[in-house]
Design a protein around this motif. Structure first.
Motif, short mmCIF file in Angstrom:
data_model
loop_
_atom_site.label_atom_id
_atom_site.label_comp_id
_atom_site.label_asym_id
_atom_site.label_seq_id
_atom_site.Cartn_x
_atom_site.Cartn_y
_atom_site.Cartn_z
N PHE A 192 -14.59 51.28 76.85
CA PHE A 192 -15.08 50.67 78.09
C PHE A 192 -14.92 49.16 78.02
O PHE A 192 -15.87 48.44 77.72
N PRO A 193 -13.72 48.68 78.28
CA PRO A 193 -13.44 47.23 78.17
C PRO A 193 -14.34 46.40 79.09
O PRO A 193 -14.59 46.77 80.24
N VAL A 194 -14.81 45.30 78.55
CA VAL A 194 -15.67 44.38 79.29
C VAL A 194 -15.19 42.96 79.00
O VAL A 194 -14.85 42.63 77.86
N GLY A 195 -15.14 42.13 80.02
CA GLY A 195 -14.82 40.72 79.81
C GLY A 195 -13.41 40.46 79.33
O GLY A 195 -12.44 40.76 80.02
N TYR A 196 -13.29 39.93 78.13
CA TYR A 196 -12.00 39.50 77.57
C TYR A 196 -11.36 40.63 76.76
O TYR A 196 -11.79 41.78 76.81
N ASN A 197 -10.35 40.27 75.98
CA ASN A 197 -9.69 41.28 75.15
C ASN A 197 -10.62 41.74 74.02
O ASN A 197 -11.64 41.10 73.73
N TRP A 198 -10.24 42.81 73.38
CA TRP A 198 -11.12 43.50 72.42
C TRP A 198 -11.57 42.59 71.27
O TRP A 198 -12.77 42.56 70.93
N ILE A 199 -10.66 41.84 70.69
CA ILE A 199 -10.99 40.98 69.55
C ILE A 199 -11.98 39.90 69.96
O ILE A 199 -12.98 39.65 69.27
N VAL A 200 -11.73 39.25 71.08
CA VAL A 200 -12.63 38.20 71.56
C VAL A 200 -14.03 38.76 71.83
O VAL A 200 -15.04 38.14 71.48
N MET A 201 -14.09 39.94 72.42
CA MET A 201 -15.38 40.53 72.74
C MET A 201 -16.16 40.91 71.49
O MET A 201 -17.40 40.84 71.48
N ILE A 202 -15.48 41.29 70.43
CA ILE A 202 -16.18 41.57 69.17
C ILE A 202 -16.81 40.30 68.62
O ILE A 202 -17.96 40.30 68.16
N ILE A 203 -16.08 39.20 68.69
CA ILE A 203 -16.61 37.90 68.24
C ILE A 203 -17.82 37.51 69.09
O ILE A 203 -18.85 37.07 68.57
N LEU A 204 -17.70 37.70 70.39
CA LEU A 204 -18.80 37.37 71.30
C LEU A 204 -20.00 38.29 71.08
O LEU A 204 -21.15 37.88 71.26
N THR A 205 -19.73 39.52 70.68
CA THR A 205 -20.82 40.45 70.38
C THR A 205 -21.67 39.94 69.23
O THR A 205 -22.91 40.00 69.27
N VAL A 206 -21.02 39.42 68.21
CA VAL A 206 -21.75 38.82 67.07
C VAL A 206 -22.63 37.68 67.56
O VAL A 206 -23.82 37.59 67.21
N MET A 207 -22.05 36.80 68.38
CA MET A 207 -22.80 35.66 68.91
C MET A 207 -23.99 36.11 69.75
O MET A 207 -25.11 35.60 69.60
N LEU A 208 -23.78 37.09 70.61
CA LEU A 208 -24.84 37.57 71.49
C LEU A 208 -25.94 38.28 70.70
O LEU A 208 -27.13 38.18 71.05
N SER A 209 -25.57 38.96 69.65
CA SER A 209 -26.55 39.62 68.79
C SER A 209 -27.48 38.59 68.15
O SER A 209 -28.70 38.79 68.09
N ILE A 210 -26.91 37.49 67.72
CA ILE A 210 -27.71 36.42 67.12
C ILE A 210 -28.60 35.77 68.17
O ILE A 210 -29.79 35.50 67.93
N VAL A 211 -28.05 35.54 69.35
CA VAL A 211 -28.83 34.96 70.46
C VAL A 211 -30.02 35.86 70.79
O VAL A 211 -31.13 35.38 71.00
N GLY A 212 -29.77 37.17 70.83
CA GLY A 212 -30.84 38.11 71.13
C GLY A 212 -31.98 38.03 70.12
O GLY A 212 -33.16 38.11 70.49
N GLN A 213 -31.64 37.83 68.86
CA GLN A 213 -32.68 37.71 67.84
C GLN A 213 -33.47 36.42 68.00
O GLN A 213 -34.68 36.38 67.74
N PHE A 214 -32.81 35.37 68.45
CA PHE A 214 -33.53 34.14 68.75
C PHE A 214 -34.50 34.37 69.92
O PHE A 214 -35.61 33.82 69.93
N GLY A 215 -34.07 35.16 70.90
CA GLY A 215 -34.94 35.48 72.02
C GLY A 215 -36.21 36.18 71.56
O GLY A 215 -37.31 35.89 72.04
N ASP A 216 -36.05 37.09 70.61
CA ASP A 216 -37.19 37.81 70.03
C ASP A 216 -38.12 36.82 69.33
O ASP A 216 -39.35 36.87 69.49
N LEU A 217 -37.55 35.91 68.56
CA LEU A 217 -38.36 34.94 67.81
C LEU A 217 -39.07 33.95 68.73
O LEU A 217 -40.19 33.52 68.46
N ILE A 218 -38.41 33.58 69.83
CA ILE A 218 -39.05 32.67 70.79
C ILE A 218 -40.30 33.31 71.37
O ILE A 218 -41.36 32.67 71.46
N GLU A 219 -40.20 34.58 71.74
CA GLU A 219 -41.36 35.27 72.31
C GLU A 219 -42.44 35.47 71.25
O GLU A 219 -43.63 35.37 71.55
N SER A 220 -42.03 35.71 70.00
CA SER A 220 -43.00 35.84 68.92
C SER A 220 -43.73 34.51 68.70
O SER A 220 -44.94 34.49 68.46
N SER A 221 -42.99 33.42 68.81
CA SER A 221 -43.59 32.09 68.67
C SER A 221 -44.60 31.84 69.77
O SER A 221 -45.68 31.27 69.54
#
Length: 261
Positions: A192-221
């Motif tokens: 189910f392709p989304v956004g850019y090509n497959w390789i770029v989206m995998i890199i962005l997935t890593v970034m978004l996963s980290i961002v999501g964890q920051f979101g969790d920590l912000i709410e915990s704070s």
């Protein structure tokens, strides 16, 4: 655990049809969830939900969440953000009227809460407008990271990630959650392709996963600051709406910033 599972099943039964159908029902759901999340902040601040500042803040939140095309009737030069500025001015003027009972700090918290929650749910709705697979991609980033971090952290977690904010989170769980989410979403993106090509989206997935964890920590704070365990009690076994959507409130706007939506 039984209560937690029961709540999750009921929530999914309600939520899945909404995200599949999208359009007006999902927008209304996003507005309702956003209001509940903002009200959780108001309760943490010990503010009345029927007070002037609460009502005006909720109006500002709705203004930020609703789709852009809902405001096409506005005259040229009058934008969503100008109207939001008017809301902020009303809240600031309220510090004069109520004097020491409603302070500049209170106004700042409400303004940040409106932006934080309103922007997150706005781009949640925007992601669905782009397509179901796009919205699911963003949601899976959050869910898979969270589940992976929880399971891996329980098994091998030893080094605390942020002990003063969220003592149960570990570096092993954090890294493991990102790896798990990236591997599974690499398969998802292949079919189910989304956004850019497959390789770029995998890199962005890593970034978004980290961002999501920051979101969790912000709410915990936020919860640590106000001395509460959960942001609310609307979801038995899961806490409040902020507890469930904390990561998404950062991930969804990042989908826009990264040009995915």
């Amino acid at each position: 655990m039984r209560q937690r599972v029961t709540t999750a099943v009921i929530a999914l039964i309600i939520f899945i049809p909404l995200i599949v159908y999208g359009r007006l029902p999902l927008t209304i759901a996003a507005v309702v969830l956003g209001i509940i999340a903002l009200d959780e902040v108001l309760i943490m601040k010990k503010m009345l939900l029927v007070s002037f500042e609460a009502i005006v803040s909720n109006l500002g939140l709705i203004l930020l969440i609703i789709p852009d095309n809902w405001l096409n009737w506005l005259p040229d030069g009058l934008s969503r953000f100008f109207l939001f500025y008017v809301v902020v001015m009303l809240i600031l003027l309220h510090t004069v009227v109520k004097k020491k009972r409603f302070t500049f700090d209170d106004a700042g918290v409400l303004t940040l809460a409106m932006l934080y929650i309103g922007t997150g749910f706005h781009y949640f709705v925007s992601a669905r407008a782009v397509g179901l697979t796009t919205l699911l991609f963003g949601m899976f980033v959050v869910w898979l990271t969270d589940s992976g971090a929880y399971m891996i952290g329980r098994k091998i977690g030893k080094h605390k990630l942020a002990p003063k904010i969220s003592p149960n989170k570990t570096w092993e769980g954090s890294v493991g959650g990102t790896i798990a989410a990236t591997i599974i979403l690499a398969i998802y993106l292949w079919f189910f392709p989304v956004g850019y090509n497959w390789i770029v989206m995998i890199i962005l997935t890593v970034m978004l996963s980290i961002v999501g964890q920051f979101g969790d920590l912000i709410e915990s704070s936020l919860k640590r600051y106000y001395g509460v365990k959960d942001s609310g009690r609307i979801l038995p076994g899961h806490g409040g709406i902020l507890d469930r959507f904390d990561s998404m409130l950062l991930v969804m706007p990042c989908l826009f910033l990264l040009g995915i939506i």
